[in-house]
Design a protein around this motif. Structure first.
Motif, mmCIF file in Angstrom:
data_model
loop_
_atom_site.group_PDB
_atom_site.id
_atom_site.type_symbol
_atom_site.label_atom_id
_atom_site.label_comp_id
_atom_site.label_asym_id
_atom_site.label_seq_id
_atom_site.Cartn_x
_atom_site.Cartn_y
_atom_site.Cartn_z
ATOM 1 N N LEU A 261 -30.646 -12.623 -14.376
ATOM 2 C CA LEU A 261 -31.514 -13.568 -15.066
ATOM 3 C C LEU A 261 -30.979 -14.990 -14.999
ATOM 4 C CD1 LEU A 261 -32.573 -11.565 -18.252
ATOM 5 C CD2 LEU A 261 -34.037 -12.264 -16.356
ATOM 6 N N ILE A 262 -29.661 -15.135 -15.118
ATOM 7 C CA ILE A 262 -29.069 -16.470 -15.103
ATOM 8 C C ILE A 262 -29.345 -17.171 -13.779
ATOM 9 C CG2 ILE A 262 -26.874 -17.733 -15.084
ATOM 10 C CD1 ILE A 262 -25.880 -15.794 -17.201
ATOM 11 N N VAL A 263 -29.334 -16.417 -12.684
ATOM 12 C CA VAL A 263 -29.588 -17.018 -11.365
ATOM 13 C C VAL A 263 -31.048 -16.850 -10.946
ATOM 14 C CG1 VAL A 263 -27.207 -16.687 -10.623
ATOM 15 C CG2 VAL A 263 -28.882 -14.908 -10.134
ATOM 16 N N LYS A 264 -31.922 -16.537 -11.924
ATOM 17 C CA LYS A 264 -33.359 -16.383 -11.682
ATOM 18 C C LYS A 264 -33.645 -15.330 -10.614
ATOM 19 C CE LYS A 264 -34.403 -21.109 -13.045
ATOM 20 N NZ LYS A 264 -34.966 -22.422 -12.637
ATOM 21 N N ASN A 265 -32.897 -14.239 -10.692
ATOM 22 C CA ASN A 265 -33.103 -13.085 -9.800
ATOM 23 C C ASN A 265 -32.904 -13.434 -8.325
ATOM 24 O OD1 ASN A 265 -33.873 -11.440 -12.072
ATOM 25 N ND2 ASN A 265 -35.869 -12.439 -12.016
ATOM 26 N N ASP A 266 -32.048 -14.408 -8.081
ATOM 27 C CA ASP A 266 -31.705 -14.767 -6.703
ATOM 28 C C ASP A 266 -30.602 -13.827 -6.217
ATOM 29 O OD1 ASP A 266 -30.465 -16.012 -4.388
ATOM 30 O OD2 ASP A 266 -31.553 -17.843 -4.922
ATOM 31 N N ILE A 267 -30.899 -13.019 -5.213
ATOM 32 C CA ILE A 267 -29.950 -11.993 -4.763
ATOM 33 C C ILE A 267 -28.761 -12.609 -4.029
ATOM 34 C CG2 ILE A 267 -29.716 -9.918 -3.303
ATOM 35 C CD1 ILE A 267 -32.581 -9.241 -3.996
ATOM 36 N N VAL A 268 -28.885 -13.835 -3.551
ATOM 37 C CA VAL A 268 -27.755 -14.512 -2.907
ATOM 38 C C VAL A 268 -26.753 -14.988 -3.945
ATOM 39 C CG1 VAL A 268 -27.055 -16.492 -1.506
ATOM 40 C CG2 VAL A 268 -29.113 -15.201 -0.898
ATOM 41 N N PHE A 269 -27.250 -15.586 -5.035
ATOM 42 C CA PHE A 269 -26.359 -16.131 -6.060
ATOM 43 C C PHE A 269 -25.928 -15.082 -7.084
ATOM 44 C CE2 PHE A 269 -28.706 -20.149 -4.955
ATOM 45 C CZ PHE A 269 -27.618 -20.754 -4.331
ATOM 46 N N GLY A 270 -26.680 -13.989 -7.200
ATOM 47 C CA GLY A 270 -26.358 -12.953 -8.175
ATOM 48 C C GLY A 270 -24.936 -12.426 -8.090
ATOM 49 N N PRO A 271 -24.435 -12.111 -6.880
ATOM 50 C CA PRO A 271 -23.060 -11.601 -6.772
ATOM 51 C C PRO A 271 -22.006 -12.568 -7.297
ATOM 52 C CG PRO A 271 -24.278 -11.103 -4.777
ATOM 53 C CD PRO A 271 -25.164 -11.985 -5.611
ATOM 54 N N PHE A 272 -22.245 -13.872 -7.183
ATOM 55 C CA PHE A 272 -21.277 -14.849 -7.686
ATOM 56 C C PHE A 272 -21.236 -14.835 -9.209
ATOM 57 C CE2 PHE A 272 -22.556 -16.421 -3.492
ATOM 58 C CZ PHE A 272 -21.314 -16.614 -2.903
ATOM 59 N N MET A 273 -22.409 -14.711 -9.824
ATOM 60 C CA MET A 273 -22.431 -14.605 -11.279
ATOM 61 C C MET A 273 -21.813 -13.285 -11.729
ATOM 62 S SD MET A 273 -22.983 -15.901 -14.162
ATOM 63 C CE MET A 273 -23.674 -17.417 -13.522
ATOM 64 N N ALA A 274 -22.058 -12.221 -10.975
ATOM 65 C CA ALA A 274 -21.454 -10.925 -11.292
ATOM 66 C C ALA A 274 -19.930 -11.023 -11.218
ATOM 67 C CB ALA A 274 -21.962 -9.855 -10.328
ATOM 68 N N PHE A 275 -19.436 -11.749 -10.228
ATOM 69 C CA PHE A 275 -17.984 -11.934 -10.087
ATOM 70 C C PHE A 275 -17.418 -12.679 -11.293
ATOM 71 C CE2 PHE A 275 -14.326 -14.428 -8.493
ATOM 72 C CZ PHE A 275 -13.498 -13.389 -8.142
ATOM 73 N N PHE A 276 -18.134 -13.705 -11.744
ATOM 74 C CA PHE A 276 -17.677 -14.470 -12.902
ATOM 75 C C PHE A 276 -17.591 -13.573 -14.136
ATOM 76 C CE2 PHE A 276 -18.648 -17.282 -16.559
ATOM 77 C CZ PHE A 276 -17.539 -18.106 -16.481
ATOM 78 N N LEU A 277 -18.607 -12.743 -14.341
ATOM 79 C CA LEU A 277 -18.595 -11.830 -15.487
ATOM 80 C C LEU A 277 -17.485 -10.789 -15.362
ATOM 81 C CD1 LEU A 277 -22.425 -11.197 -16.005
ATOM 82 C CD2 LEU A 277 -20.928 -12.710 -17.321
ATOM 83 N N ALA A 278 -17.219 -10.342 -14.124
ATOM 84 C CA ALA A 278 -16.137 -9.380 -13.910
ATOM 85 C C ALA A 278 -14.780 -10.006 -14.224
ATOM 86 C CB ALA A 278 -16.159 -8.884 -12.461
ATOM 87 N N VAL A 279 -14.619 -11.273 -13.873
ATOM 88 C CA VAL A 279 -13.375 -11.987 -14.188
ATOM 89 C C VAL A 279 -13.183 -12.077 -15.696
ATOM 90 C CG1 VAL A 279 -12.243 -14.256 -14.099
ATOM 91 C CG2 VAL A 279 -13.278 -13.302 -12.034
ATOM 92 N N LEU A 280 -14.258 -12.418 -16.410
ATOM 93 C CA LEU A 280 -14.168 -12.488 -17.872
ATOM 94 C C LEU A 280 -13.764 -11.147 -18.467
ATOM 95 C CD1 LEU A 280 -17.327 -14.600 -18.844
ATOM 96 C CD2 LEU A 280 -14.957 -15.371 -18.715
ATOM 97 N N LYS A 281 -14.401 -10.084 -17.971
ATOM 98 C CA LYS A 281 -14.138 -8.752 -18.514
ATOM 99 C C LYS A 281 -12.707 -8.302 -18.246
ATOM 100 C CE LYS A 281 -15.630 -3.924 -18.157
ATOM 101 N NZ LYS A 281 -16.540 -2.961 -17.492
ATOM 102 N N SER A 282 -12.250 -8.440 -16.996
ATOM 103 C CA SER A 282 -10.917 -7.932 -16.652
ATOM 104 C C SER A 282 -9.797 -8.816 -17.190
ATOM 105 C CB SER A 282 -10.785 -7.798 -15.129
ATOM 106 O OG SER A 282 -10.899 -9.058 -14.501
ATOM 107 N N GLY A 283 -10.075 -10.110 -17.360
ATOM 108 C CA GLY A 283 -9.037 -11.011 -17.855
ATOM 109 C C GLY A 283 -8.942 -11.060 -19.366
ATOM 110 N N ALA A 284 -9.938 -10.480 -20.068
ATOM 111 C CA ALA A 284 -9.972 -10.569 -21.526
ATOM 112 C C ALA A 284 -8.757 -9.916 -22.178
ATOM 113 C CB ALA A 284 -11.254 -9.935 -22.051
ATOM 114 N N MET A 285 -8.353 -8.759 -21.675
ATOM 115 C CA MET A 285 -7.211 -8.061 -22.265
ATOM 116 C C MET A 285 -5.926 -8.859 -22.083
ATOM 117 S SD MET A 285 -6.204 -5.554 -24.035
ATOM 118 C CE MET A 285 -7.606 -4.443 -23.986
#
Length: 349
Positions: free
Chosen positions: A276-300
């Motif tokens: 949703l953040i990238v307006k369902n753009d499949i090219v930019f979606g993986p970059f946003m997914a990577f950002f969220l993965a960084v937040l999740k794994s780095g939180a601990m």
């Protein structure tokens, strides 16, 4: 080109706003936001375990993001990706445990095939209800997520239970190779990237992709030019569900080696958020997914090294949701104003 640049700017601005809100909260609780974010980055990237954990978190997020975005291209709001992940995972576990008469390469293929079929079948239900009876797919997919969770919980606590303290199945007899050990990073990451490439090719280079995009933009126009919008809608929902099933299979065969009860909690939600953040753009979606993965794994790592609770990451994620919702509502409002203006012009004419 200009639209792509604008999209990148909006994504970066969204990230900065969310991180800024997080920084303010960190200051309020008496901690240093610079030190906190430095610890978060270190926890996500420094060392094989840390970076591998980030990649392991990224893999299912990539697939749930593209699954939601693909459905959106046909005008569907598939909130049920999480349920498809659960069911894909449990079917992959069942096949991986019981079909040991197959050679391991064929067993691996069978696990993925089973996960794809059950994910597609589960998405077919809300798809056909929408196509034939105009039942809102948001409602049905949300309800079906709960049903999928209860089905898998029953199986993993009953007929498929390993009998231990944790609700999980016995180990599967075939797994995906891991790298960056001792993390859970596995070759499922490359499978996910391959799936994304295939989806992009289909959407942009094939007649099927043209039909999907046409139905998503204007179903009535699609029908006028000879495209069956109902058939395309249901087919796209099934393809989205199949990708969710693949995500569940990779988690079971790659990250865990067994089905763990409730393992996919929030995977579908976070994938939907990234899309949703990238307006369902499949090219930019993986970059946003990577950002969220960084937040999740780095939180601990942030919590262990600075004392800043990892729940701050949930706050940052919530800000993402708020921003995405505000932008979506503003777009709806603009569209309504345009329609109203067109009607007024037609009335005056």
């Amino acid at each position: 080109m200009n639209s792509a640049v604008e999209s990148v700017k909006k994504i970066l601005l969204t990230m900065l706003l969310a991180l800024g809100v997080g920084a303010i909260i960190i200051l309020v609780i008496g901690q240093n936001p610079i030190e906190a974010y430095a610890a978060l980055i270190k926890g996500a990237f420094v060392g094989k375990r840390a970076f591998g954990t980030t990649l392991a978190s990224l893999t299912p997020l990539l697939l749930t993001t593209v699954a939601f975005a693909l459905a959106a291209k046909a005008g569907a709001f598939n909130v049920g990706v999480e349920g498809e992940v659960f069911l894909g995972g449990i079917v992959a576990a069942y096949i991986g445990i019981n079909w040991t008469f197959l050679p391991k390469p064929l067993l691996l293929i069978a696990c993925f095939a089973g996960a794809i079929v059950v994910g597609a079948a589960w998405a077919f239900i809300p798809g056909i209800l929408k196509a034939l009876y105009n039942v809102n797919e948001v409602c049905t997919t949300i309800l079906m997520n709960t049903v999928a969770l209860y089905i898998t919980s029953y199986l993993v606590n009953g007929p498929m239970s390993a009998g231990g303290a944790n609700a999980q199945t016995p180990p599967v007899q075939v797994t995906l190779p891991k790298f960056l050990k001792p993390s859970n990073a596995n070759v499922g990451l490359f499978i996910a990237i391959f799936v994304i490439v295939i989806v992009l090719i289909v959407l942009n280079k094939t007649n099927i992709g043209y039909k999907i995009r046409t139905v998503g933009l204007n179903p009535k126009h699609a029908e006028y030019v000879g495209i069956n919008p109902r058939k395309v809608f249901v087919g796209t929902m099934m393809a989205s569900g199949a990708i969710g099933g693949i995500a569940g299979c990779i988690e079971v065969l790659g990250s865990y080696g067994y089905f763990l009860n409730n393992f996919a909690y929030n995977l579908g939600t976070n994938g939907m958020l990234a899309s949703l953040i990238v307006k369902n753009d499949i090219v930019f979606g993986p970059f946003m997914a990577f950002f969220l993965a960084v937040l999740k794994s780095g939180a601990m790592g942030m919590q262990q090294n600075t004392g800043v609770p990892k729940s701050i990451i949930d706050t940052i994620t919530a800000v993402f949701i708020i921003i995405a919702t505000m932008e979506l509502l503003s777009q709806i409002k603009i569209k309504r104003k345009k329609k109203k203006a067109v009607k007024e012009q037609e009335a005056n004419a």
